[in-house]
Design an enzyme around this catalytic site. Structure first.
Site, PDB file in Angstrom:
ATOM      1  N   PRO A 112     -43.128   8.375  41.327  1.00 42.82           N
ATOM      2  CA  PRO A 112     -43.852   7.310  42.083  1.00 42.82           C
ATOM      3  C   PRO A 112     -45.462   7.803  42.121  1.00 42.82           C
ATOM      4  CG  PRO A 112     -41.585   7.973  43.192  1.00 42.82           C
ATOM      5  CD  PRO A 112     -41.839   8.739  41.930  1.00 42.82           C
ATOM      6  N   GLY A 113     -46.204   6.826  41.883  1.00 43.57           N
ATOM      7  CA  GLY A 113     -47.661   6.838  42.106  1.00 43.57           C
ATOM      8  C   GLY A 113     -48.212   7.672  40.835  1.00 43.57           C
ATOM      9  N   VAL A 114     -47.326   8.148  40.296  1.00 44.13           N
ATOM     10  CA  VAL A 114     -47.953   8.952  38.854  1.00 44.13           C
ATOM     11  C   VAL A 114     -48.721   8.202  37.954  1.00 44.13           C
ATOM     12  CG1 VAL A 114     -47.467  10.483  36.954  1.00 44.13           C
ATOM     13  CG2 VAL A 114     -46.829  11.153  39.333  1.00 44.13           C
ATOM     14  N   LEU A 126       0.772  -1.176   0.036  1.00 48.47           N
ATOM     15  CA  LEU A 126       0.032   0.049  -0.117  1.00 48.47           C
ATOM     16  C   LEU A 126       1.107   1.277  -0.084  1.00 48.47           C
ATOM     17  CD1 LEU A 126      -2.395  -1.247   2.922  1.00 48.47           C
ATOM     18  CD2 LEU A 126      -2.820  -1.502   0.366  1.00 48.47           C
ATOM     19  N   ASN A 156     -11.858   6.965  -5.857  1.00 50.15           N
ATOM     20  CA  ASN A 156     -11.755   7.803  -4.599  1.00 50.15           C
ATOM     21  C   ASN A 156     -12.164   6.831  -3.475  1.00 50.15           C
ATOM     22  OD1 ASN A 156     -11.344  10.486  -6.063  1.00 50.15           O
ATOM     23  ND2 ASN A 156     -13.191   9.400  -7.337  1.00 50.15           N
ATOM     24  N   LYS A 207       2.016   4.970 -11.261  1.00 52.22           N
ATOM     25  CA  LYS A 207       1.313   3.867 -10.723  1.00 52.22           C
ATOM     26  C   LYS A 207       1.108   2.842 -11.876  1.00 52.22           C
ATOM     27  CE  LYS A 207      -0.270   4.608  -6.707  1.00 52.22           C
ATOM     28  NZ  LYS A 207      -0.049   3.515  -5.712  1.00 52.22           N
ATOM     29  N   TYR A 231       1.244  10.896 -11.649  1.00 53.63           N
ATOM     30  CA  TYR A 231       0.889  10.110 -10.593  1.00 53.63           C
ATOM     31  C   TYR A 231       0.379   8.739 -11.059  1.00 53.63           C
ATOM     32  CZ  TYR A 231      -1.827   7.988  -6.802  1.00 53.63           C
ATOM     33  OH  TYR A 231      -2.275   7.050  -5.698  1.00 53.63           O
TER      34      TYR A 231
END
Length: 399
Positions: free
Chosen positions: A309-311, A63, A147, A122, A118
């Site tokens: 609580p309790g609702v 690579l 890409n 390659k 480039y």
């Protein structure tokens, strides 16, 4: 299997090494390969190690390369020169293990790539590898990548996606001269999957029709079979959708294996610390709180309800809307009654045994905190985003 990766500290190298090390360490068990050693080589590696690595390697991923030199002549030195050194070292040890070469679509030297130094470097590297295969009988895999994008890619360097993701995530400007320009994009995880498949001899082969990849079983080149063709305008449009999510809570459409899904993951990897978390609007009263968490235009919304609580909360019904109530902490009772009847169905729920309960259309329903001391915490999913102009919610006590 001992694997040599040159250019190990670059974008592709880091991702490939990470997954190979996952396999080596037993963290990724879903691959039919065994990795005993990952030998990483890069510019900061002692050059003397290359000789030892080439003697031991069972597979080589080359690579290494130059793509943004100070001088154009460095293309040939970096992309052809090192490849030649690598192959000569393998020949020195009589090591004919498979060798992969990371090349570029620019090596076609077609169209806008016709004068690319480039691309020329390659192409020279490709021919060097093919000659090496003919001379030694070694298996050579030459990949011409389009890409690339994904996590850990360096922004403001040679990847437009990395630059856009970084700049947009950091509230910096981007420049798009022509939104209609189309790019072929390859996601890093798809690339890594192909590289690991190549270790088992299951690489994909291709030929080229101009710059277009044509998968062909007996092709001279190799290719990753999954790429995406998108325009610059589409990329930018998606990224701006992603930036709006903390404000509107809407998760964009990200189907499995889609470009959008892969781009979203990439974008998130560039977020600065101050954007990794964001506040949610809590609607608080003396009964507890209700907080919307996530929305989806096609799949409704998720909220968190906390009852003191309790609702008792709810006491309403819907025509078309339906919900899941999932108690994750506390102890409660869900009651539902079909409109026009006296029959009540009840579900005792608890964070000790998490289950999902449907809130049925046409049934008035509630949820009661049975505890005298603990809050009741419920994850609520609705099949549609709440619309205050058409709430489809009507008060009606269950009992």
């Amino acid at each position: 299997m001992k694997i040599l990766i040159t250019g190990a500290h670059g974008f592709v190298g880091k991702n490939l090494c990470a997954q190979l090390n996952n396999i080596k360490d037993g963290k990724a068990r879903n691959y039919p390969v065994t990795v005993s050693q990952v030998m990483e080589y890069d510019l900061d590696t002692d050059p003397a190690l290359l000789d030892d690595f080439c003697a031991q390697a069972d597979f080589v991923f080359n690579l290494a390369g130059v793509n943004r030199p100070k001088d154009q002549s460095e293309f040939m030195q970096g992309n052809f020169g090192f490849a030649s050194t690598l192959l000569d070292t393998l020949k020195k040890h009589g090591n004919t293990c498979p060798v992969m070469l990371s090349s570029s679509i620019q090596a076609t030297l077609i169209g806008r790539y016709g004068t690319s130094d480039y691309g020329k470097s390659k192409l020279a590297g490709e021919e060097l590898f093919f000659d090496y295969a003919q001379e030694t009988g070694a298996k050579v895999l030459v990949y011409r990548f389009p890409n690339l994008f994904g996590k850990w890619c360096r922004p403001n360097y040679n990847s437009v996606v990395a630059t856009f993701c970084h700049n947009i995530a950091h509230d910096l400007p981007i420049q798009v001269n022509d939104p209609s320009v189309q790019l072929e994009m390859l996601y890093i995880d798809d690339l890594v999957e192909e590289m690991i498949a190549a270790l088992s001899g299951k690489e994909h082969h291709c030929e080229f029709d101009g710059v277009e990849t044509v998968l062909k079983e007996e092709g001279r080149y190799c290719a990753v079979p999954v790429t995406h063709h998108v325009t610059l305008g589409e990329i930018v449009g998606l990224l701006h959708q992603f930036t709006e999510q903390p404000q509107n809570l809407i998760i964009p459409e990200i189907p499995a294996n889609s470009f959008a899904k892969k781009l979203y993951s990439t974008y998130l990897s560039y977020l600065p610390k101050e954007k990794v978390s964001f506040p949610l609007k809590m609607n608080v009263d003396d009964r507890g709180s209700f907080t919307e968490m996530l929305r989806s235009e096609k799949c409704g919304q998720v909220s968190i309800n906390i009852s003191k609580p309790g609702v008792t909360k709810g006491q309403h019904w819907h025509n078309t809307k339906w919900e899941f109530f999932i108690v994750v902490s506390g102890h409660g009772l869900i009651q539902q009654r079909k409109l026009g009847t006296d029959e009540v169905i009840e579900f005792e729920v608890s964070g000790e045994k998490i289950e999902a309960v449907h809130m049925l259309p046409g049934y008035t329903h509630n949820i009661i905190n049975l505890s005298e001391t603990e809050n009741l915490v419920t994850v609520m999913w609705a099949n549609e985003i709440f619309d205050p102009t058409h709430p489809d919610t009507f008060f009606e006590p269950v009992k």
